[in-house]
Design an enzyme around this catalytic site. Structure first.
Site, PDB file in Angstrom:
ATOM      1  N   MET A 270       0.828  -1.203   0.000  1.00 30.38           N
ATOM      2  CA  MET A 270       0.000   0.000   0.000  1.00 30.38           C
ATOM      3  C   MET A 270       0.863   1.254   0.000  1.00 30.38           C
ATOM      4  O   MET A 270       1.817   1.362   0.771  1.00 30.38           O
ATOM      5  CB  MET A 270      -0.921  -0.039   1.233  1.00 30.38           C
ATOM      6  CG  MET A 270      -1.833   1.160   1.338  1.00 30.38           C
ATOM      7  SD  MET A 270      -2.990   1.246  -0.078  1.00 30.38           S
ATOM      8  CE  MET A 270      -3.182   3.019  -0.179  1.00 30.38           C
ATOM      9  N   ASN A 272       0.682   4.362   1.028  1.00 35.21           N
ATOM     10  CA  ASN A 272       0.494   5.468   1.970  1.00 35.21           C
ATOM     11  C   ASN A 272       1.629   6.493   1.836  1.00 35.21           C
ATOM     12  O   ASN A 272       2.792   6.128   1.761  1.00 35.21           O
ATOM     13  CB  ASN A 272       0.501   4.946   3.407  1.00 35.21           C
ATOM     14  CG  ASN A 272      -0.293   3.677   3.558  1.00 35.21           C
ATOM     15  OD1 ASN A 272      -1.480   3.668   3.317  1.00 35.21           O
ATOM     16  ND2 ASN A 272       0.374   2.591   3.907  1.00 35.21           N
ATOM     17  N   GLU A 305       4.678   0.841  -5.680  1.00 35.16           N
ATOM     18  CA  GLU A 305       4.231   1.689  -4.559  1.00 35.16           C
ATOM     19  C   GLU A 305       4.963   3.022  -4.565  1.00 35.16           C
ATOM     20  O   GLU A 305       4.370   4.067  -4.310  1.00 35.16           O
ATOM     21  CB  GLU A 305       4.414   0.974  -3.219  1.00 35.16           C
ATOM     22  CG  GLU A 305       3.775  -0.415  -3.116  1.00 35.16           C
ATOM     23  CD  GLU A 305       2.330  -0.484  -3.573  1.00 35.16           C
ATOM     24  OE1 GLU A 305       1.625   0.535  -3.474  1.00 35.16           O
ATOM     25  OE2 GLU A 305       1.907  -1.567  -4.042  1.00 35.16           O
ATOM     26  N   HIS A 308       3.519   5.368  -7.131  1.00 31.12           N
ATOM     27  CA  HIS A 308       2.240   5.950  -6.718  1.00 31.12           C
ATOM     28  C   HIS A 308       2.434   7.331  -6.094  1.00 31.12           C
ATOM     29  O   HIS A 308       1.488   8.116  -6.041  1.00 31.12           O
ATOM     30  CB  HIS A 308       1.552   5.046  -5.686  1.00 31.12           C
ATOM     31  CG  HIS A 308       0.591   4.046  -6.260  1.00 31.12           C
ATOM     32  ND1 HIS A 308      -0.329   4.345  -7.236  1.00 31.12           N
ATOM     33  CD2 HIS A 308       0.391   2.727  -5.962  1.00 31.12           C
ATOM     34  CE1 HIS A 308      -1.060   3.267  -7.505  1.00 31.12           C
ATOM     35  NE2 HIS A 308      -0.632   2.269  -6.758  1.00 31.12           N
TER      36      HIS A 308
HETATM   37  N1  PHE Z   1      -3.325   0.492  -3.719  1.00 31.36           N
HETATM   38  C1  PHE Z   1      -2.593  -0.722  -3.522  1.00 31.36           C
HETATM   39  C2  PHE Z   1      -1.661  -0.850  -4.711  1.00 31.36           C
HETATM   40  O1  PHE Z   1      -2.027  -1.157  -5.793  1.00 31.36           O
HETATM   41  C3  PHE Z   1      -3.389  -1.949  -3.450  1.00 31.36           C
HETATM   42  C4  PHE Z   1      -4.282  -2.059  -2.265  1.00 31.36           C
HETATM   43  C5  PHE Z   1      -5.621  -1.817  -2.392  1.00 31.36           C
HETATM   44  C6  PHE Z   1      -3.772  -2.422  -1.053  1.00 31.36           C
HETATM   45  C7  PHE Z   1      -6.468  -1.935  -1.307  1.00 31.36           C
HETATM   46  C8  PHE Z   1      -4.599  -2.548   0.020  1.00 31.36           C
HETATM   47  C9  PHE Z   1      -5.954  -2.307  -0.102  1.00 31.36           C
HETATM   48  O2  PHE Z   1      -0.538  -0.566  -4.656  1.00 31.36           O
HETATM   49 ZN    ZN Z   2      -1.275   0.327  -7.028  1.00 35.21          ZN
END
Ligand code: PHE
Ligand code: ZN
Length: 881
Positions: A270, A272, A305, A308
């Site tokens: 994730m 974050n 990640e 992102h």
């Molecule tokens: N957003 C995360 C990713 O693709 C995936 C994710 C979605 C993780 C929902 C946890 C909960 O990198």
């Molecule tokens: Zn992602």
């Protein structure tokens, strides 16, 4: 709640929030069962919202223990609070603050959403809607706030306290037992990007200076004692940060970047802000406990990640319908990174294999949905191969259509124009329309229309006129809710292959975009090429230029020529796959066509023999892909109806065994040649050699079980790394007998203290294509290492079984019964893991009638279970619709 009572959330109903939250000050006192959360929200009316609207905050299993407005207690009649929400009926129409006290129990949180504990470490997961399990909030991605987070915990329990952004203060509390840390994140973000971590963790650290001169402290935090396995992740992080600077001009924007690995996690990882939290499977690596495949996944996911940070965090999504805006784009970015770090063609082949097996199968079944869904009941069920992998394919096509320069300029424009906002696909596409001058209206259909297009192609050569005419047509089969399909924009990269290589492409056709690309945007079209001096073999969809099925009736001899002569590596690989696939489809449809299969094995073996001798040693990673047949699930999907999994499996095995038999001397020689005494290194070249050796091992084991078993045992004993040991185990599982059981037992003992390695052991056993596997799997559930509470264990053993084509689809229905029971059991503790497991039923409609009926019964049993989560109810309902 039953899915049919759950409201459908629709894209067309989107409205801006009536309220905004500019600042969030969190004060969180961590305790295993009684964590106190105080949230101070700085609210104001949204100028784009409805004046005088109530303030409706989301909640999920919350209990309110205090509420103040501008610091003052509020009359109880002014609000109502439930576990599911907090409503202020008539808030003042001006800026004000709310102070909300809640208390949560991280130890009881088995859903792994919100604040939970994983092996004594406090951590959070807030995407998509987990923040509302921590405090009442406007839990939607277009509400973006600046966060300041004060964390407090017992020192011995949580010596490390992390949150998003930069550390601004830390110290001890009076008495010395507890301590605190204050983190501030200057970048406004939606609640789904909030994170905290508290626990006893080891770490590796590294200093980094960005291209624009910012000093950043990088750290990877892992369970105590595991810092020796964090080095690879750190190495990947540094390389992907440099790559993003170089290729996309993107610099990191905080003073610290923390990665934390936890052992209980619903997904891969994730993003974050400044505090990425990972499933430890995608962080921890050393040669003894991670395979080459793990090293490559870690590289891809660390990059994903990190990337992102710009595509997801700096620019986030307006609403969850735009999920592909961040996910498809970020997958594209991580795929490009891996392609640059490793072999581009091999990476492409691997990605297309994944796309076909996961996304094409989704598109072909009842769970098919567009890259941008129009409606959902449970957003967690839309983190799918369609949103991620097909979403990435759409970006790849966009780049091909507008060209590299306009693509880069479009990305720059997007970063500049949308920075700090919650954006939409329309805003994204507008940037590329602007930089390329192209009308992308029809292209946008890729986001709206579900289903895998089929391109039907045929060619005619006119020797007298020296022309070659290519006829192309496209169709897309109906998908749920979309009976009628429109033509999409398909960039078809191509070459015309003559005796001495590619012929020049001379045409005045408007559909020809230059650079070897035809744009098929009509239901059908013809392109005439002139000055063609010899009958060519068309090489279409080079590099897999569009996520489509191609129907082109080439003779095996022509495909084999493409295999040896095509200038496009992807299509060389594809040519051989096509030969094998055609034979497997026909044998899988009508068992008994064994002779045809043997003939094909002969052709393939002959083509491969020369290849293995001459070219394979120069590019082992590519050769390993060439040796690998299409997977049985792909054959099942090509067959499409009345599928008999046993017939497909039998055909697949005998084709592989026949090839192995014929190539055996070559394979043995190759294994000798590639064998190395050098110590393990995870680089792509070394991994490629191991992949080829191990591919050869598998073929030998199928052709000659006894010889295979000897080789596997010897390899297991001699190996200095997990890749070769696991490959030995996998080869051994192909052949029933005492030797197999002995190696399984030995492997289990060797890695008894390594849960992530045992996952591979569990999965290897769950994938054995024999009737005894179901009992074996049930037995393994009693193994001390197994736990229904840990998503990795569940995915390895039960998910592995559900991916076992012949055993999940046992003719007696016991495979369906077992998986369905597991779904129901898991749903009580972790609905997300349960609903993903239920997704294993997604191809049930293409089965032959007897299995189909049994699968349907079990799906109906799940659907009728009282008290189902929304997650599972939604999948069951859609699978049965
Ligand atoms: N957003 C995360 C990713 O693709 C995936 C994710 C979605 C993780 C929902 C946890 C909960 O990198
Ligand atoms: Zn992602």
């Amino acid at each position: 709640m039953r899915a049919d009572d759950t409201p459908l959330i629709r894209l067309e109903d989107y409205r801006p929030s009536d309220w905004l939250i500019d600042t969030v000050d969190l004060d969180i006192s961590l305790h295993p069962q009684k964590t106190r959360v105080r949230a101070l929200l700085g609210l104001r009316p949204n100028p784009a919202g409805r004046p005088g609207a109530p303030l409706i905050l989301d909640g999920d299993e919350l209990s309110l223990s205090g509420l103040r407005l501008d610091g003052l207690l509020i009359d109880e009649s002014a609000y109502s609070a439930t576990a599911q929400g907090l409503t202020l009926h008539a808030p003042p129409h001006r800026r004000f603050t709310l102070t909300i006290d809640t208390q949560v129990d991280p130890s009881a949180n088995t859903k792994l959403m919100g604040l939970y504990r994983s092996s004594r470490v406090y951590c959070t997961q807030c995407e998509a809607d987990g923040f509302r399990r921590i405090s009442y909030f406007l839990d939607r991605p277009d509400v973006m706030s600046v966060y300041t987070v004060r964390l407090e915990a017992a020192k011995i329990e949580a010596p490390v306290l992390l949150s998003n952004g930069n550390l601004v203060a830390a110290g001890e509390m009076a008495g010395g037992e507890r301590h605190f840390a204050v983190w501030h994140d200057p970048h406004p973000k939606p609640a789904y990007l909030f994170a905290l971590v508290g626990g006893a963790l080891d770490h590796v650290r590294q200093d980094y200076v960005t291209a624009d001169g910012r000093k950043v402290e990088l750290a990877v935090h892992v369970e105590p004692g595991k810092a020796g396995r964090a080095g690879w992740a750190m190495d990947c992080l540094v390389r992907c940060m440099r790559w993003d600077e170089r290729v996309f001009g993107r610099n990191y924007d905080l003073d610290v970047f923390n990665v934390v690995a936890v052992s209980d996690f619903n997904m891969g990882a994730m993003e974050n802000k400044g505090l990425n939290i990972f499933n430890d499977k995608y962080v921890l690596a050393d040669p003894q406990t991670a395979t080459d495949g793990d090293y490559a996944s870690i590289e891809a996911i660390i990059a994903h990640e990190y990337f992102h940070n710009w595509t997801g965090n700096r620019i986030t999504c307006r609403d969850w319908f735009q999920l592909c805006l961040k996910e498809g784009l970020t997958v594209f970015r991580d795929q490009e990174f891996s392609a640059d770090e490793r072999s581009r063609p091999v990476k492409r082949i691997a990605d297309v294999r994944t796309l076909r097996s996961t996304q094409f199968s989704e598109d072909a079944g009842p769970l098919a949905h567009p890259v941008r869904p129009r409606a959902y009941k449970e957003i967690n069920n839309f983190y799918t191969p369609t949103v991620y992998e097909k979403g990435a394919e759409v970006i790849r096509m966009l780049k091909l259509l507008v060209g590299d320069d306009a693509f880069r300029a479009g990305m720059d424009l997007y970063f500049e124009r949308c920075d700090g906002t919650a954006a939409t696909i329309e805003e994204f596409l507008a940037c590329f329309a602007e930089t390329s001058g192209k009308d992308l209206t029809q292209f946008a259909r890729w986001y709206e229309q579900a289903g895998t297009p089929t391109i039907v192609a045929s060619g005619r050569y006119d020797a007298a006129a020296r022309t070659y005419t290519l006829d192309l047509a496209q169709t897309t089969a109906p998908t749920p809710g979309q009976p009628d399909k429109q033509p999409v924009v398909l960039p078809v990269a191509l070459g015309l292959v003559g005796k001495a290589g590619d012929l020049p492409l001379v045409t005045g056709s408007a559909a020809y975009a230059g650079d070897g690309v035809i744009v098929l945007d009509q239901p059908s079209l013809s392109v005439a090429f002139s000055d063609v001096d010899e009958p060519p073999i068309p090489s279409l969809l080079r590099g897999f230029s569009a996520p489509a099925r191609l129907e082109l009736d080439l003779a095996d001899a022509d495909l084999l020529r493409l295999f040896s002569a095509d200038s496009d590596s992807f299509n060389r690989w594809q040519a051989l796959q096509s030969v094998a696939s055609r034979a497997l489809v026909s044998a899988g449809r009508s068992p008994g066509g064994h002779n045809a299969l043997i003939a094909t094995a002969g052709e393939l073996a002959e083509a491969l023999a020369g290849f293995l001798r001459v070219q394979a040693p120069a590019d082992p990673a590519f050769a390993a892909q060439v040796l690998r047949l299409p997977v049985p699930a792909d054959i099942a999907r090509e067959i499409g109806r009345d599928v008999d999994p046993d017939a497909i499996h039998a055909a697949h095995r005998s084709l592989a065994a026949e090839i192995g038999l014929r190539l055996r001397p070559h394979l043995m020689e190759l294994r000798e040649r590639l064998g190395t005494s050098a110590a393990y290194r995870p680089d792509a070249a070394s991994a490629g050699r191991r992949a080829l050796r191990n591919e050869a091992l598998g073929l030998i084991a199928l052709a000659d079980p006894e010889a295979g078993a000897h080789l596997a045992e010897a390899q297991f004993a001699a190996a200095d790394n997990l890749t070769d040991r696991l490959a030995a185990l996998a080869a051994m599982t192909l052949v029933a007998g005492d030797a197999r059981e002995a190696l399984i037992a030995r492997f289990g003992k060797t890695y008894a203290a390594e849960p992530l390695v045992l996952d591979k052991w569990l999965m290897a056993q769950a994938l054995i294509a024999e009737p005894g596997t179901l009992d074996r799997v049930k037995g393994l559930m009693q193994h001390p290492a197994f736990s229904l509470g840990n998503p990795n264990r569940v995915r390895a053993l039960i998910g592995g079984f559900a991916a076992n084509l012949t055993q999940f689809n046992r003719p007696d229905g016991e495979g369906y019964a077992f998986v369905a029971d597991m779904v129901v059991a898991l749903d009580r503790t972790n609905p997300q893991v349960a609903s993903r497991l239920l997704g294993s039923f997604k191809s049930w409609r293409m089965l032959e009638p007897a299995r189909k009926a049994l699968a349907e019964q079990k799906l109906a049993m799940v659907a009728q279970t009282p008290g189902l989560s929304r997650d599972v109810a939604d999948i069951a309902e859609r699978a049965l619709a």
